[in-house]
Enzyme design. Structure first.
Site, PDB file in Angstrom:
ATOM      1  CB  SER A 125      33.842  36.295  27.481  1.00  0.00           C
ATOM      2  OG  SER A 125      34.798  35.506  27.655  1.00  0.00           O
ATOM      3  N   GLY A 127      36.632  40.199  29.872  1.00  0.00           N
ATOM      4  CA  GLY A 127      37.538  41.816  29.419  1.00  0.00           C
ATOM      5  C   GLY A 127      38.105  42.736  28.424  1.00  0.00           C
ATOM      6  CD  GLN A 128      36.181  46.453  26.610  1.00  0.00           C
ATOM      7  OE1 GLN A 128      35.509  45.218  25.710  1.00  0.00           O
ATOM      8  NE2 GLN A 128      35.743  48.056  25.773  1.00  0.00           N
ATOM      9  CB  VAL A 129      43.346  44.468  25.887  1.00  0.00           C
ATOM     10  CG1 VAL A 129      44.930  45.050  26.978  1.00  0.00           C
ATOM     11  CG2 VAL A 129      43.533  42.519  26.595  1.00  0.00           C
ATOM     12  CG  ASP A 277      43.755  30.766  28.091  1.00  0.00           C
ATOM     13  OD1 ASP A 277      43.094  30.013  26.893  1.00  0.00           O
ATOM     14  OD2 ASP A 277      43.301  31.544  27.723  1.00  0.00           O
TER      15      ASP A 277
END
Length: 457
Positions: A125, A127-129, A277
């Site tokens: 939700s 960011g992306q890797v 988390d």
């Protein structure tokens, strides 16, 4: 402040959220006021809520994850459904990722090669890797993970949280809840926004590695941050090769669970910075046999006074000195000090003591339930499972009544007990540190029970 000055943007988004959720809201009202049997349909509604949250955007996903550990705020069926919520959303376009990399890194972007922007390794939700190779200023070449923040995510989260904050007091009045939902939204907001500062995540990651190294704990680690390519919206770390701990078939998984438990206890009781988390996707077994804890965007600082109170609580549990537990619960923030005598008199803590004694024998929740049922089957032969549950409830009520009789000499206690039974939320609360710690330990217990069904955390 910004969205207070832009009411049309707020109204537009509020109507959009209402369009998403009106069917769900209607179903809840229909169950409650027409069918008059809300509990019967809760599992169905919980699945509908899960689907709704996944469609509603990054803030809804974050709020859903926060509520999944709060069965005091939502029905247990909802909390259970939300606990399966995966922070996965469709990836944003590769050209937007490229533009952000170029604006954040400028000429340094040339150091990143073999970066396949067409296919992210993971998309969440916030960011992306991507996986790539970095040629660093010290001459080394390393495989790296490049986390790129989603464009406009700050504006989206701020707008949705503004709506939640404004609606919270109304919801609190409608539900007649003792929970301050507006303060809760503020706390969530601080956590969500903290996740957007990748420089803070980098600092937390490096701090954990340093603290574990100083203590000689080489079995646990976090990704190594590549500072020269990291900014507030781009985080580059060395690539970690391995398998999720809960999916690993290696024989050392139980050992690594103990390592993880030690690491979380160290964070909670000694270093004072807790990883917030701890879902299974963030615990990896590396190819070298180490435990690697990922994603340090959310952390919680624990007060030294809390650390001492926790040590006393653990000491009382292990020595089975349960009479001291109520004072411990006050010190830990579960119980208000002015309600201590009334809670003792109410007998509410006697079932808790019983469950703690059972839990100490190991096997997780399933075996605790099996032992309790076995005990009641011996006591009440011939009853089926539903009848046994009713017998257990009756016994719990009798414990409360007996406790009340014992304290009847205390002036005014009985009236306070009656009031406490009606409104026990005035006495009890769930402190923030416990939400994250319990989630970490529940995750670890689940993994360990796969390897050893009698494991006792």
């Amino acid at each position: 402040a910004y969205y207070s000055r832009h009411p049309f943007l707020v109204a537009k988004r509020a109507l959009e959220l209402l369009r998403f959720s009106n069917g769900f809201i209607f179903s809840i009202l229909y169950d409650k006021y027409i069918l008059r049997d809300e509990e019967k349909y809760r599992k169905i509604r919980a699945q509908q809520l899960l689907e709704l949250v996944q469609k509603a955007g990054p803030t809804a996903i974050k709020v859903g994850q926060a509520l999944s550990v709060r069965p005091d705020l939502v029905p247990p069926e909802y909390a259970e459904a939300l606990s399966t919520l995966q922070d996965r959303v469709p990836p944003f376009p590769s050209n937007e990722a490229k533009d952000l990399l170029r604006s954040e890194l400028s000429a340094s972007m040339m150091k990143l090669t073999n970066l396949s922007l067409e296919k992210p390794v993971a998309s969440a939700s916030i960011g992306q890797v991507y996986r790539g190779t970095a040629s660093l200023s010290d001459g080394s070449v390393r495989d790296v993970a490049v986390k790129v923040q989603r464009p406009d995510v700050l504006a989206e989260i701020a707008l949705d949280l503004h709506i939640v904050r404004e609606f919270a007091p109304t919801y609190q009045k409608i539900t007649r809840s003792a929970t301050d939902y507006q303060s809760l939204a503020n706390e969530w907001g601080r956590g969500f926004i903290a996740e957007l500062a990748y420089t803070e995540e980098a600092k937390n990651t490096k701090k954990f590695n340093k603290q574990m190294k100083e203590r000689g704990l080489t079995a646990v680690t976090a990704p190594v941050v590549v500072d020269e390519l990291s900014t507030d919206r781009i985080l580059v770390t060395e690539w970690v090769s391995g398998t999720r701990l809960d999916r690993s078939t290696a024989g050392d998984v139980p050992r690594l669970c103990s390592v993880a438990l030690n690491a979380y206890l160290l964070m909670l009781l000694e270093t004072g910075t807790l990883h917030c988390d701890p879902h299974p996707g963030n615990l990896m077994r590396t190819d070298e046999g180490q435990l690697c804890i990922l994603d340090w965007g959310m952390t919680l600082e624990t007060d030294p006074n809390l650390q001492y109170s926790l040590l006393e609580f653990v000491a009382h549990l292990t020595s089975e000195d349960y009479d001291r537990v109520p004072e411990d619960l006050v010190q830990l923030g579960f119980l208000k000090a002015e309600r201590l005598d009334t809670v003792r008199a109410s007998g509410f803590l006697e079932p808790l003591t019983y469950v703690l004694q059972q839990a100490g024998q190991g096997g997780g929740g399933k075996k605790v339930r099996e032992r309790i049922f076995a005990e009641y089957r011996e006591r009440y032969p011939g009853l089926d499972d539903d009848e046994l549950r009713y017998a257990m409830r009756d016994d719990m009520q009798k414990q409360i009544e007996e406790a009340r009789k014992k304290e009847s000499a205390v002036s005014g206690i009985t009236m306070e007990v009656e009031e406490l039974q009606k409104r026990n939320r005035d006495a009890f609360s769930i402190p923030e540190w416990f939400l994250y710690t319990s989630r970490a330990f529940l995750t670890l217990e689940g993994i360990c029970l796969q390897a050893d069904e009698d494991y006792s955390i």
